[in-house]
Design a protein around this motif. Structure first.
Motif, PDB file in Angstrom:
ATOM      1  N   HIS A 273       0.815  -1.221   0.000  1.00  0.00           N
ATOM      2  CA  HIS A 273       0.000   0.000   0.000  1.00  0.00           C
ATOM      3  C   HIS A 273       0.846   1.268   0.000  1.00  0.00           C
ATOM      4  CE1 HIS A 273      -3.207  -2.768   1.818  1.00  0.00           C
ATOM      5  NE2 HIS A 273      -3.408  -2.649   0.526  1.00  0.00           N
ATOM      6  N   GLN A 274       2.013   1.194  -0.574  1.00  0.00           N
ATOM      7  CA  GLN A 274       2.904   2.351  -0.633  1.00  0.00           C
ATOM      8  C   GLN A 274       2.773   3.062  -1.974  1.00  0.00           C
ATOM      9  OE1 GLN A 274       7.006   1.293  -0.006  1.00  0.00           O
ATOM     10  NE2 GLN A 274       7.701   3.419  -0.033  1.00  0.00           N
ATOM     11  N   VAL A 275       2.852   4.398  -1.946  1.00  0.00           N
ATOM     12  CA  VAL A 275       2.883   5.215  -3.158  1.00  0.00           C
ATOM     13  C   VAL A 275       4.112   6.117  -3.059  1.00  0.00           C
ATOM     14  CG1 VAL A 275       1.732   6.999  -4.523  1.00  0.00           C
ATOM     15  CG2 VAL A 275       0.383   5.205  -3.455  1.00  0.00           C
ATOM     16  N   VAL A 276       4.989   6.011  -4.041  1.00  0.00           N
ATOM     17  CA  VAL A 276       6.187   6.849  -4.090  1.00  0.00           C
ATOM     18  C   VAL A 276       5.928   7.955  -5.108  1.00  0.00           C
ATOM     19  CG1 VAL A 276       8.648   6.930  -4.642  1.00  0.00           C
ATOM     20  CG2 VAL A 276       7.688   4.917  -3.485  1.00  0.00           C
ATOM     21  N   VAL A 277       6.090   9.208  -4.672  1.00  0.00           N
ATOM     22  CA  VAL A 277       5.851  10.368  -5.529  1.00  0.00           C
ATOM     23  C   VAL A 277       7.201  10.984  -5.876  1.00  0.00           C
ATOM     24  CG1 VAL A 277       4.775  12.633  -5.708  1.00  0.00           C
ATOM     25  CG2 VAL A 277       3.636  10.806  -4.433  1.00  0.00           C
TER      26      VAL A 277
ATOM     27  N   PRO B 191      -3.002  18.727  -6.701  1.00  0.00           N
ATOM     28  CA  PRO B 191      -4.096  17.873  -6.227  1.00  0.00           C
ATOM     29  C   PRO B 191      -3.630  16.898  -5.161  1.00  0.00           C
ATOM     30  CG  PRO B 191      -3.250  17.036  -8.278  1.00  0.00           C
ATOM     31  CD  PRO B 191      -2.510  18.311  -8.007  1.00  0.00           C
ATOM     32  N   SER B 192      -4.600  16.406  -4.426  1.00  0.00           N
ATOM     33  CA  SER B 192      -4.319  15.316  -3.507  1.00  0.00           C
ATOM     34  C   SER B 192      -4.648  14.018  -4.243  1.00  0.00           C
ATOM     35  CB  SER B 192      -5.138  15.518  -2.235  1.00  0.00           C
ATOM     36  OG  SER B 192      -6.026  14.514  -2.016  1.00  0.00           O
ATOM     37  N   VAL B 193      -3.892  12.982  -3.944  1.00  0.00           N
ATOM     38  CA  VAL B 193      -4.036  11.692  -4.613  1.00  0.00           C
ATOM     39  C   VAL B 193      -4.424  10.651  -3.564  1.00  0.00           C
ATOM     40  CG1 VAL B 193      -2.845   9.903  -5.927  1.00  0.00           C
ATOM     41  CG2 VAL B 193      -2.324  12.312  -6.347  1.00  0.00           C
ATOM     42  N   THR B 194      -5.533   9.979  -3.804  1.00  0.00           N
ATOM     43  CA  THR B 194      -6.000   8.927  -2.900  1.00  0.00           C
ATOM     44  C   THR B 194      -5.802   7.581  -3.567  1.00  0.00           C
ATOM     45  OG1 THR B 194      -7.658  10.430  -1.989  1.00  0.00           O
ATOM     46  CG2 THR B 194      -7.988   8.072  -1.602  1.00  0.00           C
ATOM     47  N   ALA B 195      -5.104   6.690  -2.880  1.00  0.00           N
ATOM     48  CA  ALA B 195      -4.874   5.342  -3.397  1.00  0.00           C
ATOM     49  C   ALA B 195      -5.901   4.394  -2.781  1.00  0.00           C
ATOM     50  CB  ALA B 195      -3.463   4.886  -3.054  1.00  0.00           C
ATOM     51  N   ARG B 196      -6.505   3.559  -3.637  1.00  0.00           N
ATOM     52  CA  ARG B 196      -7.523   2.606  -3.185  1.00  0.00           C
ATOM     53  C   ARG B 196      -7.121   1.190  -3.556  1.00  0.00           C
ATOM     54  NH1 ARG B 196     -13.023   5.890  -4.772  1.00  0.00           N
ATOM     55  NH2 ARG B 196     -12.737   7.532  -3.235  1.00  0.00           N
TER      56      ARG B 196
ATOM     57  N   VAL C 132      -4.141   5.033   1.355  1.00  0.00           N
ATOM     58  CA  VAL C 132      -3.179   6.115   1.606  1.00  0.00           C
ATOM     59  C   VAL C 132      -3.571   7.325   0.770  1.00  0.00           C
ATOM     60  CG1 VAL C 132      -1.520   5.439  -0.174  1.00  0.00           C
ATOM     61  CG2 VAL C 132      -0.711   6.682   1.824  1.00  0.00           C
ATOM     62  N   THR C 133      -3.286   8.511   1.305  1.00  0.00           N
ATOM     63  CA  THR C 133      -3.507   9.756   0.579  1.00  0.00           C
ATOM     64  C   THR C 133      -2.211  10.547   0.599  1.00  0.00           C
ATOM     65  OG1 THR C 133      -5.847   9.814   1.175  1.00  0.00           O
ATOM     66  CG2 THR C 133      -4.868  11.883   0.474  1.00  0.00           C
ATOM     67  N   VAL C 134      -1.823  11.046  -0.563  1.00  0.00           N
ATOM     68  CA  VAL C 134      -0.618  11.871  -0.668  1.00  0.00           C
ATOM     69  C   VAL C 134      -0.980  13.170  -1.377  1.00  0.00           C
ATOM     70  CG1 VAL C 134       0.992   9.919  -0.687  1.00  0.00           C
ATOM     71  CG2 VAL C 134       0.092  10.776  -2.839  1.00  0.00           C
ATOM     72  N   THR C 135      -0.221  14.222  -1.080  1.00  0.00           N
ATOM     73  CA  THR C 135      -0.417  15.494  -1.749  1.00  0.00           C
ATOM     74  C   THR C 135       0.792  15.753  -2.632  1.00  0.00           C
ATOM     75  OG1 THR C 135      -1.731  16.339   0.073  1.00  0.00           O
ATOM     76  CG2 THR C 135      -0.821  17.957  -1.443  1.00  0.00           C
ATOM     77  N   LEU C 136       0.534  16.111  -3.856  1.00  0.00           N
ATOM     78  CA  LEU C 136       1.615  16.425  -4.780  1.00  0.00           C
ATOM     79  C   LEU C 136       2.143  17.826  -4.475  1.00  0.00           C
ATOM     80  CD1 LEU C 136       0.034  14.982  -8.024  1.00  0.00           C
ATOM     81  CD2 LEU C 136       1.538  13.865  -6.381  1.00  0.00           C
ATOM     82  N   SER C 137       3.268  18.155  -5.058  1.00  0.00           N
ATOM     83  CA  SER C 137       3.912  19.434  -4.784  1.00  0.00           C
ATOM     84  C   SER C 137       4.105  20.221  -6.071  1.00  0.00           C
ATOM     85  CB  SER C 137       5.260  19.190  -4.122  1.00  0.00           C
ATOM     86  OG  SER C 137       5.975  20.388  -4.001  1.00  0.00           O
ATOM     87  N   ASN C 138       4.048  21.549  -5.963  1.00  0.00           N
ATOM     88  CA  ASN C 138       4.340  22.410  -7.094  1.00  0.00           C
ATOM     89  C   ASN C 138       5.850  22.595  -7.280  1.00  0.00           C
ATOM     90  OD1 ASN C 138       1.764  22.843  -8.007  1.00  0.00           O
ATOM     91  ND2 ASN C 138       1.482  24.743  -6.880  1.00  0.00           N
ATOM     92  N   ASP C 139       6.639  22.130  -6.328  1.00  0.00           N
ATOM     93  CA  ASP C 139       8.093  22.241  -6.455  1.00  0.00           C
ATOM     94  C   ASP C 139       8.561  21.355  -7.588  1.00  0.00           C
ATOM     95  OD1 ASP C 139       8.055  23.861  -4.259  1.00  0.00           O
ATOM     96  OD2 ASP C 139       8.607  22.281  -2.860  1.00  0.00           O
ATOM     97  N   ARG C 140       9.520  21.869  -8.349  1.00  0.00           N
ATOM     98  CA  ARG C 140      10.049  21.089  -9.453  1.00  0.00           C
ATOM     99  C   ARG C 140      11.332  20.454  -9.040  1.00  0.00           C
ATOM    100  NH1 ARG C 140       7.846  25.529 -11.318  1.00  0.00           N
ATOM    101  NH2 ARG C 140       9.711  26.753 -11.553  1.00  0.00           N
TER     102      ARG C 140
END
Length: 182
Positions: free
Chosen positions: A99-103, A161-166, A174-182
């Protein structure tokens, strides 16, 4: 041997990624990996075999009228002789907990040709989902997880956006939030 990024991106947006691994060779120089569309912006992701290395490329597009897409730009990476085949993509997913998400980061392109602080940006991020995740929900979009677990997410809004994994039952894991940082 180059590929037509816009034509292949349009095909990937329309058809989705292949259901099984695409082997890169001297004849087959690129493989579609993932695509995402958010209103009038899109991101596509490809693996490309170059001279002596494999590249992971993302193309950012904007709708050009009602029926076409125009490439704004994109970005990519190369790890030299590291194995970037479909098999290596699958192995990377196996290294994660279920259940891991790597961004990871991704490209950002100024959409409007105004001053950078007043223009609108198109951004993307790459994600790798563990084997226990069946889909990602980004805003109102549902992104099924391909067999290799690698995705791209695009957004054209000021806030990421926020990303919800199902999982396969639809339960949020799990829910992760993406970043505007490049």
């Amino acid at each position: 041997m180059a590929y037509d990024a816009v034509a292949e991106s349009v095909r990937l947006i329309a058809d989705g990624p292949p259901a099984q691994p695409v082997r890169l060779s001297r004849r087959r120089r690129f493989a579609p990996v993932a695509a995402d569309v958010d209103d009038d912006v899109a991101a596509t992701r490809f693996l490309r075999r170059s001279t002596g290395c494999f590249c992971d490329e993302i193309h950012l597009l904007v709708r050009n009228g009602n029926d076409g897409w125009r490439r704004l730009g994109g970005g990519g990476s190369s790890n030299g002789y590291e194995d970037r085949t479909a098999e290596a993509f699958e192995r990377a997913r196996n290294d994660l907990s279920p259940h891991q998400v790597v961004v990871n980061g991704g490209p950002a392109v100024l959409r409007d040709h105004l001053l950078p602080w007043t223009g609108r940006w198109v951004r993307a991020a790459t994600l790798l989902a563990g084997g226990g995740i069946a889909q990602l929900v980004v805003g109102g979009r549902r992104l099924p997880i391909p067999y290799h677990g690698h995705l791209v997410v695009v957004w054209g809004s000021r806030r990421p956006p926020s990303v919800t994994a199902r999982d396969a039952t639809g339960r949020t894991v799990v829910t992760v939030t993406l970043s505007n940082d490049r």
